[in-house]
Write a protein that holds these residues in place. Structure first.
Motif, PDB file in Angstrom:
ATOM      1  N   TRP A 120       0.828  -1.206   0.000  1.00 46.72           N
ATOM      2  CA  TRP A 120       0.000   0.000   0.000  1.00 46.72           C
ATOM      3  C   TRP A 120       0.865   1.260   0.000  1.00 46.72           C
ATOM      4  CZ3 TRP A 120      -5.172   1.070  -0.329  1.00 46.72           C
ATOM      5  CH2 TRP A 120      -5.562   2.369  -0.008  1.00 46.72           C
ATOM      6  N   TYR A 121       1.856   1.294   0.877  1.00 48.96           N
ATOM      7  CA  TYR A 121       2.692   2.492   0.958  1.00 48.96           C
ATOM      8  C   TYR A 121       3.658   2.590  -0.214  1.00 48.96           C
ATOM      9  CZ  TYR A 121       0.889   3.633   5.542  1.00 48.96           C
ATOM     10  OH  TYR A 121       0.051   3.987   6.565  1.00 48.96           O
ATOM     11  N   LEU A 122       3.890   1.488  -0.901  1.00 40.75           N
ATOM     12  CA  LEU A 122       4.625   1.572  -2.160  1.00 40.75           C
ATOM     13  C   LEU A 122       3.850   2.409  -3.166  1.00 40.75           C
ATOM     14  CD1 LEU A 122       6.889   0.637  -4.142  1.00 40.75           C
ATOM     15  CD2 LEU A 122       5.446  -1.354  -4.636  1.00 40.75           C
ATOM     16  N   GLY A 123       2.526   2.264  -3.144  1.00 42.66           N
ATOM     17  CA  GLY A 123       1.697   3.020  -4.070  1.00 42.66           C
ATOM     18  C   GLY A 123       1.574   4.484  -3.744  1.00 42.66           C
ATOM     19  N   THR A 124       2.062   4.905  -2.585  1.00 40.76           N
ATOM     20  CA  THR A 124       2.013   6.329  -2.237  1.00 40.76           C
ATOM     21  C   THR A 124       3.267   7.081  -2.648  1.00 40.76           C
ATOM     22  OG1 THR A 124       2.911   5.877  -0.022  1.00 40.76           O
ATOM     23  CG2 THR A 124       0.519   5.797  -0.273  1.00 40.76           C
ATOM     24  N   SER A 125       4.209   6.403  -3.293  1.00 35.95           N
ATOM     25  CA  SER A 125       5.476   7.055  -3.649  1.00 35.95           C
ATOM     26  C   SER A 125       5.335   7.922  -4.895  1.00 35.95           C
ATOM     27  CB  SER A 125       6.567   5.997  -3.859  1.00 35.95           C
ATOM     28  OG  SER A 125       6.726   5.206  -2.694  1.00 35.95           O
ATOM     29  N   SER A 126       4.680   7.401  -5.914  1.00 29.50           N
ATOM     30  CA  SER A 126       4.512   8.145  -7.164  1.00 29.50           C
ATOM     31  C   SER A 126       3.319   7.569  -7.907  1.00 29.50           C
ATOM     32  CB  SER A 126       5.784   8.063  -8.021  1.00 29.50           C
ATOM     33  OG  SER A 126       6.029   6.727  -8.437  1.00 29.50           O
ATOM     34  N   ARG A 127       2.959   8.193  -8.999  1.00 30.91           N
ATOM     35  CA  ARG A 127       1.807   7.725  -9.762  1.00 30.91           C
ATOM     36  C   ARG A 127       2.089   6.373 -10.403  1.00 30.91           C
ATOM     37  NH1 ARG A 127      -0.517  13.105 -12.959  1.00 30.91           N
ATOM     38  NH2 ARG A 127      -1.132  14.276 -11.065  1.00 30.91           N
ATOM     39  N   ARG A 128       3.268   6.207 -10.957  1.00 30.62           N
ATOM     40  CA  ARG A 128       3.591   4.941 -11.606  1.00 30.62           C
ATOM     41  C   ARG A 128       3.699   3.820 -10.585  1.00 30.62           C
ATOM     42  NH1 ARG A 128       8.018   5.299 -16.295  1.00 30.62           N
ATOM     43  NH2 ARG A 128       7.100   3.206 -16.578  1.00 30.62           N
ATOM     44  N   LEU A 129       4.256   4.124  -9.418  1.00 31.77           N
ATOM     45  CA  LEU A 129       4.333   3.108  -8.369  1.00 31.77           C
ATOM     46  C   LEU A 129       2.959   2.827  -7.762  1.00 31.77           C
ATOM     47  CD1 LEU A 129       7.665   4.008  -6.542  1.00 31.77           C
ATOM     48  CD2 LEU A 129       7.215   2.111  -8.112  1.00 31.77           C
ATOM     49  N   ARG A 130       2.066   3.809  -7.828  1.00 34.89           N
ATOM     50  CA  ARG A 130       0.713   3.542  -7.362  1.00 34.89           C
ATOM     51  C   ARG A 130       0.036   2.506  -8.256  1.00 34.89           C
ATOM     52  NH1 ARG A 130      -3.207   8.565  -6.738  1.00 34.89           N
ATOM     53  NH2 ARG A 130      -1.623   8.996  -5.138  1.00 34.89           N
ATOM     54  N   VAL A 131       0.213   2.653  -9.557  1.00 34.48           N
ATOM     55  CA  VAL A 131      -0.357   1.669 -10.480  1.00 34.48           C
ATOM     56  C   VAL A 131       0.257   0.299 -10.220  1.00 34.48           C
ATOM     57  CG1 VAL A 131      -0.580   1.027 -12.904  1.00 34.48           C
ATOM     58  CG2 VAL A 131      -0.845   3.423 -12.217  1.00 34.48           C
ATOM     59  N   LEU A 132       1.581   0.258 -10.015  1.00 29.91           N
ATOM     60  CA  LEU A 132       2.254  -1.015  -9.745  1.00 29.91           C
ATOM     61  C   LEU A 132       1.787  -1.608  -8.417  1.00 29.91           C
ATOM     62  CD1 LEU A 132       4.376  -3.147 -10.423  1.00 29.91           C
ATOM     63  CD2 LEU A 132       6.095  -1.665  -9.341  1.00 29.91           C
ATOM     64  N   GLY A 133       1.678  -0.769  -7.394  1.00 33.14           N
ATOM     65  CA  GLY A 133       1.222  -1.268  -6.095  1.00 33.14           C
ATOM     66  C   GLY A 133      -0.183  -1.826  -6.149  1.00 33.14           C
ATOM     67  N   HIS A 134      -1.080  -1.166  -6.860  1.00 35.60           N
ATOM     68  CA  HIS A 134      -2.447  -1.668  -6.991  1.00 35.60           C
ATOM     69  C   HIS A 134      -2.481  -2.975  -7.771  1.00 35.60           C
ATOM     70  CE1 HIS A 134      -4.366   2.575  -6.268  1.00 35.60           C
ATOM     71  NE2 HIS A 134      -3.747   2.080  -5.202  1.00 35.60           N
ATOM     72  N   GLN A 135      -1.627  -3.106  -8.778  1.00 30.37           N
ATOM     73  CA  GLN A 135      -1.574  -4.364  -9.532  1.00 30.37           C
ATOM     74  C   GLN A 135      -1.076  -5.511  -8.658  1.00 30.37           C
ATOM     75  OE1 GLN A 135       0.907  -3.463 -12.892  1.00 30.37           O
ATOM     76  NE2 GLN A 135      -0.743  -2.458 -14.051  1.00 30.37           N
ATOM     77  N   LEU A 136      -0.064  -5.245  -7.843  1.00 28.40           N
ATOM     78  CA  LEU A 136       0.460  -6.294  -6.966  1.00 28.40           C
ATOM     79  C   LEU A 136      -0.558  -6.680  -5.891  1.00 28.40           C
ATOM     80  CD1 LEU A 136       4.159  -5.063  -6.542  1.00 28.40           C
ATOM     81  CD2 LEU A 136       3.339  -6.979  -7.915  1.00 28.40           C
TER      82      LEU A 136
END
Length: 396
Positions: A26-42
């Motif tokens: 979850w907090y990986l997805g709060t780093s940037s927009r691209r990481l948010r997409v990656l975090g939601h996919q994971l």
């Protein structure tokens, strides 16, 4: 050339995601927009939670955020109060200002109760078999020791935190990081439910949180019952059931569940198991029937002169029948039970049943003395305890 995290192969990221928690993703997805997409996919690949679903209510998204925050900052005593205040404000802002406020409030209470209870079981599919079996040990250990990977020596580890009257009875014989995390997460969720109940009661005078907790516990027990019938999910279902029992014990400590509701929860437990305590008598009854049955010889052997082979076979059957009768003269030899094909499963389930019954019974006894209740109406729990104790008494 700079290599970013989202440039790695997705299969590799999935393997890494198996070793991190929900809050990490979850907090990986709060780093940037691209990481948010990656975090939601994971998160969707690992937990099957689609945070990008357009039909997902914004309040549900806020509850998932609260789950990650509670997991990351649960050691702080003020975390539960902080989350309860923010969720109460989120519920208040989304309620209609005219009519049907109770039904709308029930919707939000149902959503956050279901999400928080499901969050307790999210990590179980990714635990090893040894970690899952730590929840199914019958005898506790006063202190725990584990091998320090840095010094290669045995280091003493403090036992899991115990708060409340009856939580100390729920013990883990050998503790690991995974078991301690599941244990403390269950206690934090129970504390959060108690805090939310007090906050919402002040805002809306009354809430139906208790009924929703019982409904979702019923749903989870039914899911665990179906998983328990699958060989690859057997240990996971056992651990999930013990987490539910721990949650119930802690909610009883907070006064959120009454003794009658705990008795109703105990009524769900017999359907979870495959065997019954009385199944221990199956092997004994079969042995008695085989020993006492008198099978006459075939007519051909009665009218004609028996051969030497027939006489030897008859003498062998008589010796076996005599040996069986001699064994049955002693009270219930253990070897007769162990020969039964269902013996290992019966013994495992009987131990688990005894642990669960004792956890619930001790919790209710503590409430009986604390609240000075005149009478305990625990028919389902009493029946389970009597049947399990009778099964153990068969080996005396």
């Amino acid at each position: 050339m700079t290599l970013h995290l989202y440039d790695l192969p997705y299969e590799l990221l999935l393997q890494v995601a198996r070793h991190v928690s929900f809050s990490d993703l979850w907090y990986l997805g709060t780093s940037s927009r691209r990481l948010r997409v990656l975090g939601h996919q994971l998160i969707f690949s690992k937990y099957h939670i689609d945070l990008t679903d357009p039909q997902l209510h914004p309040f549900a998204y806020a509850v998932y955020s609260a789950c990650a925050f509670l997991e990351r900052n649960g050691q702080d005593a003020s975390t539960c109060q902080w989350i309860a205040n923010h969720l109460a404000v989120a519920i208040h802002d989304r309620l209609p200002k005219t009519i049907e406020i109770p039904s709308s409030l029930d919707y939000f209470v149902d959503r956050y109760v279901g999400i928080f209870i499901d969050s307790l079981l999210m990590e179980l599919p990714y635990c090893s078999a040894c970690q899952l079996r730590e929840w199914n040990q019958l005898q506790p250990s006063p202190t725990y020791s584990k091998l320090d990977p840095l010094t290669s020596t045995l280091a003493e580890v403090s036992p899991a935190p115990r708060s409340g009257g009856n939580i100390g009875l729920f013990t883990i014989a050998t503790i690991s990081n995974t078991s301690a995390a599941c244990y403390t997460a269950t206690i934090r969720v129970a504390d959060l439910f108690a805090t939310l109940d007090s906050v919402l009661s002040m805002l809306f005078n009354a809430t139906q949180q208790k009924s929703f907790i019982m409904a979702h516990l019923h749903r989870v027990v039914m899911q665990l019952t179906h998983q328990y019938r699958r060989i690859d999910q057997h240990d996971m279902a056992n651990s999930g059931l013990r987490i539910c029992v721990l949650l119930v014990c802690k909610l009883v400590d907070h006064g959120l569940l009454s003794i009658a509701e705990v008795n109703l929860f105990a009524g769900l437990l017999p359907g979870f198991f495959i065997t019954q305590p009385t199944d221990v008598h199956l092997a004994w009854a079969n042995a008695m029937a085989n020993a006492t049955s008198s099978n006459p010889e075939p007519p051909s052997t009665l009218v004609s002169r028996p051969t030497i082979g027939a006489l030897l076979s008859q003498r062998l059957r008589q010796q076996q029948r005599k040996a069986t009768a001699t064994a049955l003269s002693y009270p219930h030899p253990i070897s007769i039970y162990m020969d039964h094909p269902h013996w290992p499963l019966w013994l495992q389930e009987t131990k688990l049943r005894m642990m669960i019954v004792l956890d619930l019974a001790r919790g209710l006894i503590n409430q009986y003395h604390a609240r000075k209740i005149n009478r305990l109406d625990i028919q389902f729990l009493t029946n389970m305890l009597q049947e399990t104790v009778s099964a153990f008494n068969a080996f005396k």
